[in-house]
Design a protein around this motif. Structure first.
Motif, mmCIF file in Angstrom:
data_model
loop_
_atom_site.group_PDB
_atom_site.id
_atom_site.type_symbol
_atom_site.label_atom_id
_atom_site.label_comp_id
_atom_site.label_asym_id
_atom_site.label_seq_id
_atom_site.Cartn_x
_atom_site.Cartn_y
_atom_site.Cartn_z
ATOM 1 N N SER A 163 -1.303 -0.457 23.730
ATOM 2 C CA SER A 163 -1.263 -0.906 22.346
ATOM 3 C C SER A 163 -2.546 -0.512 21.647
ATOM 4 O O SER A 163 -3.604 -0.382 22.268
ATOM 5 N N GLY A 164 -2.455 -0.331 20.341
ATOM 6 C CA GLY A 164 -3.641 0.051 19.598
ATOM 7 C C GLY A 164 -3.354 0.247 18.119
ATOM 8 O O GLY A 164 -2.200 0.245 17.674
ATOM 9 N N VAL A 165 -4.424 0.406 17.370
ATOM 10 C CA VAL A 165 -4.358 0.563 15.918
ATOM 11 C C VAL A 165 -3.996 2.008 15.586
ATOM 12 O O VAL A 165 -4.503 2.947 16.195
ATOM 13 N N ILE A 166 -3.115 2.183 14.611
ATOM 14 C CA ILE A 166 -2.762 3.502 14.092
ATOM 15 C C ILE A 166 -3.490 3.669 12.770
ATOM 16 O O ILE A 166 -3.270 2.916 11.818
ATOM 17 N N MET A 167 -4.374 4.651 12.717
ATOM 18 C CA MET A 167 -5.185 4.849 11.521
ATOM 19 C C MET A 167 -4.327 5.385 10.378
ATOM 20 O O MET A 167 -3.496 6.267 10.570
ATOM 21 N N PRO A 168 -4.507 4.868 9.149
ATOM 22 C CA PRO A 168 -3.715 5.346 8.006
ATOM 23 C C PRO A 168 -4.218 6.694 7.495
ATOM 24 O O PRO A 168 -5.326 7.128 7.804
ATOM 25 N N THR A 169 -3.383 7.327 6.701
ATOM 26 C CA THR A 169 -3.717 8.598 6.078
ATOM 27 C C THR A 169 -4.050 8.351 4.617
ATOM 28 O O THR A 169 -3.195 7.878 3.862
ATOM 29 N N PRO A 170 -5.269 8.639 4.176
ATOM 30 C CA PRO A 170 -5.604 8.456 2.761
ATOM 31 C C PRO A 170 -5.118 9.639 1.935
ATOM 32 O O PRO A 170 -4.911 10.738 2.433
ATOM 33 N N GLY A 171 -4.929 9.408 0.651
ATOM 34 C CA GLY A 171 -4.501 10.483 -0.230
ATOM 35 C C GLY A 171 -4.317 9.997 -1.640
ATOM 36 O O GLY A 171 -4.624 8.847 -1.978
ATOM 37 N N GLN A 172 -3.797 10.877 -2.460
ATOM 38 C CA GLN A 172 -3.559 10.573 -3.863
ATOM 39 C C GLN A 172 -2.167 11.050 -4.238
ATOM 40 O O GLN A 172 -1.760 12.162 -3.879
ATOM 41 N N LEU A 197 7.036 -0.543 20.214
ATOM 42 C CA LEU A 197 7.232 -0.960 18.823
ATOM 43 C C LEU A 197 6.043 -0.490 18.007
ATOM 44 O O LEU A 197 4.896 -0.644 18.430
ATOM 45 N N ALA A 198 6.332 0.087 16.870
ATOM 46 C CA ALA A 198 5.283 0.515 15.933
ATOM 47 C C ALA A 198 5.574 -0.090 14.571
ATOM 48 O O ALA A 198 6.690 0.021 14.056
ATOM 49 N N VAL A 199 4.588 -0.740 14.004
ATOM 50 C CA VAL A 199 4.689 -1.333 12.673
ATOM 51 C C VAL A 199 3.721 -0.594 11.767
ATOM 52 O O VAL A 199 2.510 -0.594 12.008
ATOM 53 N N LEU A 200 4.261 0.069 10.750
ATOM 54 C CA LEU A 200 3.463 0.893 9.849
ATOM 55 C C LEU A 200 3.638 0.407 8.425
ATOM 56 O O LEU A 200 4.675 -0.157 8.064
ATOM 57 N N GLY A 201 2.623 0.662 7.614
ATOM 58 C CA GLY A 201 2.679 0.256 6.221
ATOM 59 C C GLY A 201 1.969 1.232 5.314
ATOM 60 O O GLY A 201 1.121 2.017 5.746
ATOM 61 N N ASP A 202 2.348 1.193 4.033
ATOM 62 C CA ASP A 202 1.717 2.006 2.987
ATOM 63 C C ASP A 202 1.260 1.078 1.870
ATOM 64 O O ASP A 202 1.867 0.029 1.626
ATOM 65 N N TYR A 203 0.208 1.503 1.186
ATOM 66 C CA TYR A 203 -0.220 0.770 0.001
ATOM 67 C C TYR A 203 -0.771 1.754 -1.026
ATOM 68 O O TYR A 203 -1.531 2.663 -0.688
ATOM 69 N N TYR A 204 -0.350 1.556 -2.286
ATOM 70 C CA TYR A 204 -0.780 2.391 -3.406
ATOM 71 C C TYR A 204 -1.535 1.525 -4.402
ATOM 72 O O TYR A 204 -1.223 0.328 -4.559
#
Length: 925
Positions: free
Chosen positions: A272-281, A306-313
């Motif tokens: 188990s571990g943290v999945i780093m997000p992808t920054p962008g515009q 199991l993988a739980v992913l999220g996005d934020y704008y």
């Protein structure tokens, strides 16, 4: 002179009259026994077996039995007397096994053993292979190095293995006692990466200390295209790498990408571990900056993750994804995905502001056929918002954006062995039109059947004749069908108009031969239809309208029909071979399968009722205003027939093959090719009809040519009846109306062709990840509409270069440029009501070409000849950067105009090291 036997463990030797030479012989024998005991893999003599006396050249004979400890008589030993001298610990704890190709030299003065050429030493969990190995028995040191030939070229570099750690250095010094060592210019593989170090200290079998080490996933270890320079590092093989100051080097050029310290997990197990997000515009829809696909990965077990992913704008939009994979070997495997996006366009108060919510659920489950042959469970689910693939901002799926159908199926089937065999299945299905947003569901569908029973078959031998071949079956099908819309999906209102029904059928059939060449079959089918949806219709005099009431109660109707068919097979051969001639076409084989069928469907008008429309003055409007209806109009499986039908069906199937002269002069037999795989004619005649008794003639056919690379399918409909001035069919043959024998009402032609530089051997679409994504989302089994890019799935995919190993480029690369091309042409003609138009005429194409060994360009597009414009177009550019990959995908025009640029490391270990830039398509309101 005999030597006295030693007493117990002290082995005191009383030598009163031994000469000097005897002492020398005794020392030599003792030293030899020491070497054999501690240094080499030779079997020691069994103490229970006496050793034969050894004869020495000297005149003095020494009996070696005198050196062994005599058997202990436990009855004569005093238990109070104990040895006061502790037993000396052996130098080695285990046997050392060794071998070498050229020689093994023992230096007794230095107490060293030298192994030369293809040397190998095994000691406990340690293994060393090298060109030369020197063992120092005094210091417990093992030195391994390379061999140098007369030209100064080194070969046979050492390979050191201890436990799970494998090191490939230039040289190594290892202490067999404390298991510490020094390694120079080593290469250590750790969980998909390689550590290249100038100097490595082996602390034990689980800890390494490195100075000036390079960490890379490159395959070219002599000149890696990139690496992370680690000034100091601690390596726990198979667990982790902890470093101090480290930064990225690209072809030995330092970059500012670095960290004061770093931690690399190296475990080969799921963790188990943290999945780093992808920054962008977000460019184009004013959602601002974003963090995408960040979350956490749960390694629940070896069978489930199991993988739980999220996005934020920054404008408030967000997304959530849940991905899970599961598998149990020899049982089943599958994956589950849920995606949800809350999209906000522009800013509140602006005229282009909008807010929408989309979601998608996908589930795939497959069972191993060997796990349970009598029962099977499978699932293929793809449902969600109709606009998901068109509006999702976490993928560029052009092919599924153009697809207007989503379909799902979850089924369980069970077979009960026996005589007769019983089969049952329960299925839930889903079909969704993304253009009209209409959804059809069956929750569930139950099907059961009993295999054929032959009540008159003989106890022994084969069945013969019309009586013995009579067989009976039983089938049942029950459904709960729901029709709803996208806006009501998963709401209670979707069940308001549900239809429930069941149909039972008992087919009775038999078959037999007529005149040995004709096959005759006769069938009777009896059906019982159950329903919970009936109606009552009447005329409301007060409201002066027809009223239909829905009656949700049980009702049934019974129907039956009869049919018979007669068919045969005719073989024809056209021989073009003549004596003294060798024609290109030698023979043509024609197989024709004509068939005539007869069907009778009685009228069941007893299930029909009538009501009268009454005028305002209370009188009926006459016979023309009597309305007939059946209460089963709301039935799930149709209504009983009101009219009698007696029809004959005629069909002819054709197949053409040819034998041609083989181009290979050494071939002894002609080559067989297919001219037409099938050419079918089908029509029917209704004896009970008053008019338009002949149905249109339907013609269909297909073939493959060019080594089965081109598929051709065609079809047409020919109507024998004419049209009136209102373009309606009339009961008059077209030829009697001044026209031809048949009137062409519709026609279609489909051609597909694939070719490549490898002798027309294209890739296997089943093994292409992009094609698999297309199929899983309900798209095409090719890339004619483009290839999908799912940004969320990149966190779990691994571009394994071993699975897709490219061929080494030829020295004359320009003469063998790999390329592939796929074409599809479709044209439809419509003339049912004198339209005389081509409704569809389009050419689709997709291709890829490698301009250089590591540059590839691809495109998917098409041209619509009716609307005179290009269809959805996708351009693809990809650069193979060895350990890196770079691609650019561009949809240059149309409503799906977008682009995406990506460059990053291939390995899953460093997949977060990437640069990703993209422009989403414009939001369609």
């Amino acid at each position: 002179m005999a030597i006295q036997k030693p007493s117990h463990t002290l082995a005191k030797i009383h030598l009163k009259a031994l000469r000097t030479k005897s002492l020398h012989i005794l020392f030599t024998l003792s030293f030899t026994m020491f070497i054999n005991m501690f240094c080499f893999a030779q079997e020691l003599p069994n103490s229970k077996e006496p050793i034969k006396p050894k004869t020495v050249n000297d005149s003095v004979r020494i009996n070696v039995d005198s050196l062994l400890t005599p058997p202990i008589n436990t009855k004569e030993i005093d238990s109070t007397k104990k040895d006061s001298v502790p037993k000396k610990k052996e130098a080695l704890a285990d046997i050392v096994k060794y071998k070498a190709t050229d020689y093994v030299r023992l230096d007794q003065r230095k107490n060293q053993t030298t192994l030369y050429n293809n040397a190998e030493v095994d000691y406990q969990d340690m293994n060393i292979k090298a060109g030369i190995i020197v063992i120092d028995h005094n210091k417990n040191l093992v030195f391994a190095g390379r061999l140098k030939d007369s030209a100064g070229v080194y070969s046979q570099a050492p390979v050191f293995t201890q436990g799970q750690s494998v090191i490939e250095p230039d040289s190594i010094i290892f202490n067999t006692e404390n298991k510490k060592g020094l390694v120079f210019n080593s290469r250590t593989e750790q969980s998909g990466g390689t550590i290249i170090a100038e100097k490595t200290k082996i602390e034990n079998d689980s800890i390494l200390f490195i100075q000036n080490g390079k960490f890379t996933t490159s395959e070219n270890l002599d000149d890696p295209e990139y690496y992370f320079l680690m000034r100091t590092a601690k390596v726990v093989p198979g667990v982790k790498v902890v470093t101090g100051l480290t930064n990225l080097f690209i072809y030995d050029v330092p970059t500012p990408i670095g960290l004061p310290f770093a931690y690399f997990p190296m475990t080969k197990k799921q963790t188990s571990g943290v999945i780093m997000p992808t920054p962008g515009q977000d460019l184009g829809n004013d959602r601002g900056y974003f963090l995408q696909n960040g979350g956490y990965y749960f390694a629940i077990s070896d069978y489930l993750d199991l993988a739980v992913l999220g996005d934020y704008y920054t404008n408030g939009s967000y997304g959530l994804r849940i991905e899970s994979n599961y598998a149990l070997r020899y049982k089943f495997r599958g994956n589950l995905s849920f995606r949800y996006e809350n999209l906000i366009n522009s800013e509140r108060g602006f005229p282009d502001f909008s807010k929408s919510t989309i979601y998608n659920i996908r589930w795939s489950h497959s069972q191993d056929a060997k796990s349970n042959p009598s029962s099977r469970f499978s699932a293929s689910v793809n449902l969600g918002s109709s606009q998901y693939y068109r509006q999702s901002i976490n993928q560029l799926n052009l092919t599924n954006s153009l697809n207007n159908t989503l379909a799902s199926s979850v089924s369980y089937s069970k077979t009960f062995q026996g005589e007769p065999q019983v089969n049952m299945s329960v299925t839930a299905t889903h079909s969704q039109n993304t253009n009209t947003e209409q959804i059809n569901l069956t929750l569930p569908t139950f099907q059961g059947s009993v295999s054929r029973v032959f009540p008159f078959e003989p106890k022994t031998g084969t069945k013969k004749g019309i009586i013995q071949n009579i067989n009976v079956q039983y089938n049942v099908r029950a459904e709960n069908r729901i029709q709803t819309t996208d806006s009501l999906f998963f709401k209670s209102e979707m069940f308001d108009d549900a239809q429930v029904g069941a149909v039972h059928s008992i087919p009775v059939s038999t078959n037999f031969k007529i005149f040995d060449y004709f096959s005759m079959s006769a069938n009777a089918n009896f059906e019982e239809n159950w329903t919970l949806n009936t109606i009552n219709r009447y005329y409301d005099e007060d409201a002066e309208e027809i009223v239909t009431e829905e009656l949700n109660h049980f009702d049934r109707f019974f129907t039956y029909n009869f049919s018979a068919s007669l068919g045969t097979t005719i073989y024809g051969m056209f021989d073009f071979e003549k004596e003294g001639k060798d024609p290109l076409i030698k023979k043509i084989r024609h197989v024709m399968r004509p068939s005539i069928s007869y069907n009778i469907n009685p009228a069941f008008d007893n299930y029909y009722d009538t009501f009268e429309i009454v005028d305002a003055d209370g009188t009926t409007a006459g016979e023309a205003e009597r309305v007939q209806y059946t209460r089963f109009e709301g039935s799930l499986f149709g209504v009983p027939s009101r009219t009698f039908s007696s029809s004959m069906g005629i069909s002819i199937g054709n197949n053409f093959e040819a034998k041609v002269r083989d181009k290979d002069s050494t071939a002894t037999e002609p080559k067989k090719i297919k001219l037409l795989n099938n050419l079918n004619f089908q029509t029917s005649y209704n004896f009970a009809g008053d008019s338009l008794q002949w149905s249109p003639l339907r013609i269909s056919g297909g073939t493959t040519i060019l080594q089965d690379k081109m598929n051709i399918n065609f079809g047409m409909v020919l109507d024998p009846y004419a049209l009136n001035n209102n373009n309606q069919r009339i009961d008059q043959f077209n030829i009697n109306n001044g026209g031809s024998l048949f009137r062409l009402t519709s026609a279609n032609l489909n051609i597909s062709y694939s070719l490549s530089s490898k002798q027309f051997e294209g890739g296997d679409p089943e093994n292409d990840a992009a094609i698999q994504e297309n199929l899983r989302s309900g798209g095409r089994a090719d890339d004619l509409f483009g290839r999908p890019q799912d940004f969320a799935d990149q966190r779990l995919t691994d571009d394994d270069r071993d699975k897709k190993k490219k061929e080494e480029p030829s020295e004359f690369y320009n003469y063998s440029i790999p390329w592939s091309l796929r074409l599809a042409y479709a044209v439809n003609y419509t003339n049912s009501a004198r339209q005389n138009t081509i409704s569809n005429n389009s050419l689709m194409f997709s291709g890829d070409i490698e301009l250089s060994p590591r540059w590839s360009v691809g495109a998917s597009s098409g041209y619509d000849f009716v609307n005179q414009g290009f269809t959805a177009t996708q351009l693809r550019f990809e650069r193979d950067l060895l350990s890196w990959r770079m691609n650019f995908t561009w949809v240059p025009f149309g409503p799906y105009n977008s682009w995406n640029f990506f460059i990053g490391i291939r390995s899953n270990l460093l997949k977060d090291l990437k640069y990703d830039k993209r422009k989403q398509r414009d939001q369609q309101l």
